[in-house]
Design a protein around this motif. Structure first.
Motif, mmCIF file in Angstrom:
data_model
loop_
_atom_site.group_PDB
_atom_site.id
_atom_site.type_symbol
_atom_site.label_atom_id
_atom_site.label_comp_id
_atom_site.label_asym_id
_atom_site.label_seq_id
_atom_site.Cartn_x
_atom_site.Cartn_y
_atom_site.Cartn_z
ATOM 1 N N VAL A 127 0.851 -1.200 0.000
ATOM 2 C CA VAL A 127 0.000 0.000 0.000
ATOM 3 C C VAL A 127 0.883 1.246 0.000
ATOM 4 O O VAL A 127 0.648 2.199 -0.749
ATOM 5 C CB VAL A 127 -0.990 0.014 1.184
ATOM 6 C CG1 VAL A 127 -1.662 1.386 1.320
ATOM 7 C CG2 VAL A 127 -2.045 -1.074 1.005
ATOM 8 N N HIS A 128 1.929 1.231 0.813
ATOM 9 C CA HIS A 128 2.828 2.384 0.848
ATOM 10 C C HIS A 128 3.523 2.585 -0.496
ATOM 11 O O HIS A 128 3.611 3.706 -1.007
ATOM 12 C CB HIS A 128 3.855 2.241 1.972
ATOM 13 C CG HIS A 128 4.740 3.436 2.087
ATOM 14 N ND1 HIS A 128 6.045 3.428 1.651
ATOM 15 C CD2 HIS A 128 4.492 4.682 2.546
ATOM 16 C CE1 HIS A 128 6.564 4.628 1.850
ATOM 17 N NE2 HIS A 128 5.649 5.404 2.389
ATOM 18 N N GLU A 129 4.038 1.498 -1.089
ATOM 19 C CA GLU A 129 4.738 1.623 -2.374
ATOM 20 C C GLU A 129 3.826 2.140 -3.480
ATOM 21 O O GLU A 129 4.254 2.932 -4.314
ATOM 22 C CB GLU A 129 5.314 0.267 -2.797
ATOM 23 C CG GLU A 129 6.519 -0.156 -1.990
ATOM 24 C CD GLU A 129 7.079 -1.509 -2.403
ATOM 25 O OE1 GLU A 129 8.084 -1.913 -1.792
ATOM 26 O OE2 GLU A 129 6.534 -2.160 -3.329
ATOM 27 N N VAL A 170 0.559 6.019 1.167
ATOM 28 C CA VAL A 170 -0.205 5.976 2.411
ATOM 29 C C VAL A 170 0.342 4.873 3.308
ATOM 30 O O VAL A 170 0.650 3.780 2.841
ATOM 31 C CB VAL A 170 -1.704 5.740 2.111
ATOM 32 C CG1 VAL A 170 -2.505 5.526 3.392
ATOM 33 C CG2 VAL A 170 -2.274 6.910 1.311
ATOM 34 N N ARG A 171 0.454 5.171 4.588
ATOM 35 C CA ARG A 171 0.872 4.170 5.582
ATOM 36 C C ARG A 171 -0.389 3.577 6.217
ATOM 37 O O ARG A 171 -1.299 4.317 6.603
ATOM 38 C CB ARG A 171 1.729 4.804 6.665
ATOM 39 C CG ARG A 171 3.035 5.345 6.119
ATOM 40 C CD ARG A 171 4.185 4.570 6.700
ATOM 41 N NE ARG A 171 5.432 5.109 6.189
ATOM 42 C CZ ARG A 171 6.359 4.379 5.610
ATOM 43 N NH1 ARG A 171 6.199 3.090 5.469
ATOM 44 N NH2 ARG A 171 7.476 4.922 5.183
ATOM 45 N N VAL A 172 -0.398 2.246 6.319
ATOM 46 C CA VAL A 172 -1.514 1.529 6.919
ATOM 47 C C VAL A 172 -0.974 0.435 7.833
ATOM 48 O O VAL A 172 0.201 0.077 7.759
ATOM 49 C CB VAL A 172 -2.427 0.874 5.845
ATOM 50 C CG1 VAL A 172 -3.054 1.924 4.939
ATOM 51 C CG2 VAL A 172 -1.681 -0.184 5.035
ATOM 52 N N THR A 173 -1.856 -0.091 8.673
ATOM 53 C CA THR A 173 -1.581 -1.331 9.376
ATOM 54 C C THR A 173 -2.612 -2.341 8.907
ATOM 55 O O THR A 173 -3.776 -1.994 8.648
ATOM 56 C CB THR A 173 -1.642 -1.178 10.909
ATOM 57 O OG1 THR A 173 -2.920 -0.675 11.277
ATOM 58 C CG2 THR A 173 -0.564 -0.242 11.405
ATOM 59 N N GLU A 178 -0.931 9.828 5.730
ATOM 60 C CA GLU A 178 -0.900 10.124 4.296
ATOM 61 C C GLU A 178 0.207 11.134 4.009
ATOM 62 O O GLU A 178 0.413 12.062 4.779
ATOM 63 C CB GLU A 178 -2.253 10.702 3.871
ATOM 64 C CG GLU A 178 -2.376 10.937 2.395
ATOM 65 C CD GLU A 178 -3.790 11.303 1.979
ATOM 66 O OE1 GLU A 178 -3.966 11.673 0.814
ATOM 67 O OE2 GLU A 178 -4.713 11.236 2.813
ATOM 68 N N PRO A 179 0.901 10.961 2.889
ATOM 69 C CA PRO A 179 1.949 11.927 2.542
ATOM 70 C C PRO A 179 1.332 13.241 2.070
ATOM 71 O O PRO A 179 0.132 13.319 1.794
ATOM 72 C CB PRO A 179 2.687 11.238 1.397
ATOM 73 C CG PRO A 179 1.638 10.420 0.734
ATOM 74 C CD PRO A 179 0.750 9.929 1.858
ATOM 75 N N ASP A 180 2.159 14.268 1.944
ATOM 76 C CA ASP A 180 1.681 15.550 1.430
ATOM 77 C C ASP A 180 1.122 15.406 0.017
ATOM 78 O O ASP A 180 0.125 16.028 -0.331
ATOM 79 C CB ASP A 180 2.804 16.590 1.438
ATOM 80 C CG ASP A 180 3.203 16.984 2.852
ATOM 81 O OD1 ASP A 180 2.368 16.854 3.777
ATOM 82 O OD2 ASP A 180 4.360 17.403 3.034
#
Length: 158
Positions: free
Chosen positions: A54-56, A60-63, A101-103
């Motif tokens: 998901v991040h790649e 967005v970072r998730v667990t 979430e990134p900018d």
């Protein structure tokens, strides 16, 4: 020589503020959407795989939350499938909890066919070109059940 093989992968269902996080790209046609995800690496848990993927694909970072679906796609059982014809896919779909979430939303390690990522309003989901279509059809029910998810094996689906 038999070049068929099995690929284990994950996809993530991320919902926030009545929007779903999707990848966008040019496969199999321009303007196609999909749930973010990808192949498991040796030694990587399925939960770690979906968090990384998901991040790649979106930034967005998730667990990883609960497993909500396990499905297969065996393309030689589905004539006309746009999938790689020799790859039997086993896909674990996880409910993912939003962390950060990134900018600027977008892939950090994009797939070759990926052109972006976006938060799509849930009420626009049915009008999208989406792969695979069977997952698209199941999403409203999976999202509605978010509080009481029970994983299931979906079998070999197109």
């Amino acid at each position: 020589m038999n070049d068929r093989y099995i690929r284990i992968s994950t996809t993530g269902l991320v919902v926030r503020d009545d929007r779903i996080l999707l990848g966008r790209g040019d496969w199999p046609q321009p303007g196609t959407y999909w749930l973010p995800g990808g192949g498991q690496q040796p030694g990587e848990t399925l939960a770690a795989c979906i968090e990384r993927e998901v991040h790649e694909e979106t930034g967005v970072r998730v667990t990883a939350g609960p497993l909500i679906q396990l499905r297969e796609h065996i393309p030689w059982n589905h004539p006309g499938s746009p999938s790689t014809p020799h790859v039997h896919r086993v896909v674990a779909l996880f409910w993912c909890h939003f962390v950060e979430e990134p900018d600027a939303l977008g892939p950090t390690v994009p797939d070759d066919v990926q052109t972006g990522a976006e938060w799509v309003p849930l009420d626009k989901l049915t009008g999208l070109r989406f792969v695979p279509p069977t997952v698209q059809a199941s999403l409203p029910g999976l999202i509605t059940q978010a509080g009481g998810l029970n994983g299931f094996y979906a079998g070999d689906v197109a």
